[in-house]
Scaffold this motif. Structure first.
Motif, mmCIF file in Angstrom:
data_model
loop_
_atom_site.group_PDB
_atom_site.id
_atom_site.type_symbol
_atom_site.label_atom_id
_atom_site.label_comp_id
_atom_site.label_asym_id
_atom_site.label_seq_id
_atom_site.Cartn_x
_atom_site.Cartn_y
_atom_site.Cartn_z
ATOM 1 N N GLY A 251 40.221 34.960 35.185
ATOM 2 C CA GLY A 251 41.430 35.766 35.600
ATOM 3 C C GLY A 251 42.025 36.811 34.877
ATOM 4 N N LEU A 252 41.968 36.613 33.478
ATOM 5 C CA LEU A 252 42.360 37.808 32.713
ATOM 6 C C LEU A 252 41.148 38.744 32.682
ATOM 7 N N ASP A 253 40.046 38.370 32.810
ATOM 8 C CA ASP A 253 38.959 39.645 32.791
ATOM 9 C C ASP A 253 38.997 40.340 33.937
ATOM 10 N N ARG A 254 39.942 39.820 35.033
ATOM 11 C CA ARG A 254 39.972 40.866 36.464
ATOM 12 C C ARG A 254 41.338 41.408 36.279
ATOM 13 N N ILE A 255 42.226 41.089 35.584
ATOM 14 C CA ILE A 255 43.602 41.374 35.753
ATOM 15 C C ILE A 255 43.809 42.749 35.626
ATOM 16 N N GLY A 256 42.983 43.593 34.630
ATOM 17 C CA GLY A 256 43.462 44.778 34.583
ATOM 18 C C GLY A 256 42.936 45.793 35.656
ATOM 19 N N ASN A 257 41.928 45.144 36.633
ATOM 20 C CA ASN A 257 41.481 45.946 37.621
ATOM 21 C C ASN A 257 41.895 44.977 39.016
ATOM 22 N N SER A 258 43.114 44.097 38.885
ATOM 23 C CA SER A 258 43.435 43.509 40.112
ATOM 24 C C SER A 258 43.341 44.322 41.580
ATOM 25 N N SER A 259 42.854 43.394 42.523
ATOM 26 C CA SER A 259 42.861 43.863 43.665
ATOM 27 C C SER A 259 44.141 43.859 44.492
ATOM 28 N N ASN A 260 45.229 43.167 43.805
ATOM 29 C CA ASN A 260 46.609 43.046 44.378
ATOM 30 C C ASN A 260 47.175 44.174 43.876
ATOM 31 N N ARG A 261 47.524 44.894 44.514
ATOM 32 C CA ARG A 261 48.400 46.274 44.394
ATOM 33 C C ARG A 261 49.683 46.032 43.828
ATOM 34 N N LEU B 152 56.601 41.920 46.600
ATOM 35 C CA LEU B 152 55.902 42.708 45.638
ATOM 36 C C LEU B 152 54.315 42.420 45.623
ATOM 37 N N LEU B 153 54.314 41.073 45.523
ATOM 38 C CA LEU B 153 52.774 40.398 45.418
ATOM 39 C C LEU B 153 51.963 40.173 46.842
ATOM 40 N N SER B 154 52.508 40.195 47.840
ATOM 41 C CA SER B 154 52.084 40.007 49.043
ATOM 42 C C SER B 154 52.023 41.400 49.808
ATOM 43 N N ASP B 155 52.628 42.454 49.382
ATOM 44 C CA ASP B 155 52.732 43.853 50.139
ATOM 45 C C ASP B 155 51.485 44.601 49.928
ATOM 46 N N ASP B 156 50.869 45.027 50.927
ATOM 47 C CA ASP B 156 49.688 45.727 50.503
ATOM 48 C C ASP B 156 49.976 47.585 50.803
ATOM 49 N N ARG B 157 51.228 47.763 50.783
ATOM 50 C CA ARG B 157 51.456 49.123 50.886
ATOM 51 C C ARG B 157 50.888 50.019 49.532
ATOM 52 N N LYS B 158 50.797 51.389 49.790
ATOM 53 C CA LYS B 158 50.250 52.052 48.580
ATOM 54 C C LYS B 158 51.003 51.871 47.398
ATOM 55 N N ASP B 159 52.235 52.095 47.631
ATOM 56 C CA ASP B 159 53.203 52.384 46.501
ATOM 57 C C ASP B 159 54.145 51.115 46.282
ATOM 58 N N CYS B 160 53.997 50.277 45.416
ATOM 59 C CA CYS B 160 54.810 49.023 45.074
ATOM 60 C C CYS B 160 55.616 49.252 43.871
#
Length: 575
Positions: free
Chosen positions: A259-269, A313-321
């Protein structure tokens, strides 16, 4: 050989290592460190230092998993009305987000409810079930639902109540649980569980539930998910695992490392926005940043306002969080200030020298304290004085409190001796939650202090420093310090390696930051290293000044300055 203090304790004294061939591709000293951590073969060393996602256990081995997934899939296929009920901490919020986003990909808009910490309290209660009776077909509770026995009986005996799937990881309070089609508990800790790893976070159990659910869906449904969908959740599961202070061993180690390997490029906005707001410009996000920067901000909404803000915050897929992330940062600052005021009040009001000598436990109440920070304030007291602490908020004749303990004093087991005094209580050996009437407070304080004074010895109270291995400076080189990173992530169950070196000559001392921190140059075996001591106290300062040779306990890291990289000792204690 110089003596060392009694509170310097070798971490695994029972494990003896002989001079043997190093593990494949690893240095002899690092191999010895792995042996001391219980690894015996090249295969075990490889799996520990470079874990593979293939090592995850079959989710269907978790009790209740097949029944829960079957009911979940039926609800999806029948387009039933689904509600997600999650705990208000980071673990519960992330679990809720994962189920919500899973259903959203299936074009199912589930309702969500995260209870208010103050107004509703922890767990799925009968009052909430009655409020949704007849309007919801299936309720999925996450990070709660194992020990609400009255609620379980109500659901099972009322046809109008929704069916419930409880994805949970908390210790069960009963010796026997009977699942039925109305209330299904999915928990690796149930008494009859044969699941190989019991210490998943709530997010970990929810992750396993979604793995099993995706496997069980028809091909048409599966097409709605990207090939790497499950892997893309690992950063969130890692945050939940670290936030809930779960042991970083077994599956948790694998989950957090990946998970830490992915977190910098997370798909979760939302998670990316929170990282940008909390640690701007940080290139690498590790367990420290998650545990002490990211997770507290996710928790802060539930402590100061309402946990739904973190969910959004973590469930919203809007572009600007960014505005949501900035809110959480502001709430965390408010939380820190409230916590500071509570601790300052306690330190001014109470004589801890006397409490440590006589009571061996700190118990206090106030009508003014914010209920949301009681647990972390109790943790602060424990860290400062190394005694258990229980803090209560008083309101309308009722006390609600949170407690934290120390190794050697099982808080839950000792509270259970007094359970007749409580309206409600729960927890484990190191933490608890209590609700009781104000009129019982005096009796509780007297009884709990008597138990603590009997069981907590001076040896238990004294701060202990564990170390892995004794070395000389000539044993240490850059290759070994590089290898130590293979042991990451560090945390509960997998502590950062610590070393003992005796008879080190103090060559030079430098003051930093108004004297709170100090740099020193030490020599041992004709090898010289620079060390640093953070927040030095008077005892350590006097030892440095008065002794020509000292013994030290320390961690190892690289210090990079002006393009040069050198080994640096981070001193934990000295004698």
């Amino acid at each position: 050989m110089s003596v060392i203090p009694d509170n310097w304790i070798i971490r695994n004294p029972a494990i003896k290592t002989a001079d043997k061939k190093a593990f494949r591709g690893l240095s002899p000293l690092f191999s010895k460190l792995l042996l001391l951590r219980g690894l015996k073969t090249n295969g075990e060393a490889e799996n520990f230092t470079r874990p593979s996602i293939k090592e995850l256990h079959d989710p269907f081995l978790i009790p209740g998993m097949k029944e829960g997934v079957d009911r979940f899939v039926r609800a999806i296929e029948s387009k039933e009305k689904i509600l997600i009920f999650g705990d208000y901490d980071a673990d519960g919020i992330i679990s809720s987000v994962m189920v919500h986003n899973f259903l959203k990909l299936l074009k199912i808009q589930a309702e969500i409810h995260i209870p208010d910490r103050i107004l509703e309290g922890y767990d799925l209660g009968i009052k909430f079930i009655k409020s949704i009776k007849g309007s919801i077909d299936l309720l999925i509770s996450v990070d709660c639902g194992t020990n609400n026995i009255e609620t379980q009986e109500y659901v099972k005996n009322n046809k109008d109540a929704p069916d419930v799937i409880a994805c949970d990881h908390h210790n069960p309070s009963l010796d026997k649980y009977v699942n039925n089609e109305k209330y299904i508990i999915v928990n690796p800790k149930l008494p009859y569980s044969s699941y190989p790893f019991k210490e998943l976070s709530g997010g970990g159990v929810t992750f396993k539930f979604l793995i099993a659910a995706l496997r069980s869906l028809d091909a048409g449904w599966k097409k709605l998910f990207k090939k790497d969908y499950l892997s893309s959740l690992l950063d969130l599961v890692a945050v939940s695992t670290i936030a809930d202070v779960m042991p970083l061993t077994g599956e948790n180690r694998l989950i957090v490392k990946k998970g830490l390997d992915r977190i910098g490029n997370s798909s979760n906005r939302g998670l990316r926005a929170l990282i940008d707001a909390a640690v701007p410009g940080k290139n690498s996000i590790g367990e420290f940043e998650v545990g002490f920067v990211i997770a507290p901000r996710i928790n802060a909404a539930g402590r100061i306002k309402n946990a739904m803000e973190s969910f959004k915050l973590l469930s919203d897929d809007r572009k600007d969080c960014s505005f949501l992330a900035e809110n959480l940062c502001r709430y965390n600052s408010e939380r820190q200030e409230i916590q500071r005021r509570v601790i300052d009040e306690i330190l001014l009001k109470y004589n801890f020298d006397e409490i440590i000598q006589v009571n061996k436990i700190f118990i206090a109440k106030s009508t003014e304290w914010n209920e949301g920070i009681l647990g972390i304030a109790a943790s602060d007291i424990v860290k400062r004085f190394n005694i258990p602490a229980i803090l209560f908020r008083e309101r309308n004749g009722v006390l609600k409190g949170s407690g934290r303990s120390i190794p050697g004093f099982d808080l839950y087991r000792n509270l259970k001796k007094l359970e007749d005094l409580f309206n409600k209580f729960g927890g484990h050996d190191m933490a608890c939650g209590i609700t009781m009437d104000l009129k019982k407070f005096k009796e509780f304080c007297e009884s709990m202090s008597e138990i603590a004074a009997t069981l907590i010895t001076e040896k238990i109270i004294s701060k202990k420093y564990e170390y892995d291995i004794e070395v000389g400076f000539n044993d240490l080189d850059a290759e070994f310090v590089d290898e130590l990173s293979l042991l990451k992530p560090f945390g509960t169950g997998n502590p950062k390696p610590s070393f003992l070196s005796r008879d080190c000559s103090v060559c030079r001392i430098y003051k930093l930051k108004d004297g709170r921190h100090m740099k020193i140059v030490l020599e041992n075996g004709n090898v010289t290293f620079e060390g640093i001591i953070f927040n030095i106290d008077d005892r350590k300062r006097d030892t440095l000044v008065s002794k020509k040779k000292i013994s030290i306990l320390y961690n190892l890291q690289f210090n990079t300055w002006g393009g040069d990289k050198s080994i640096q000792l981070v001193l934990r204690d000295l004698f």
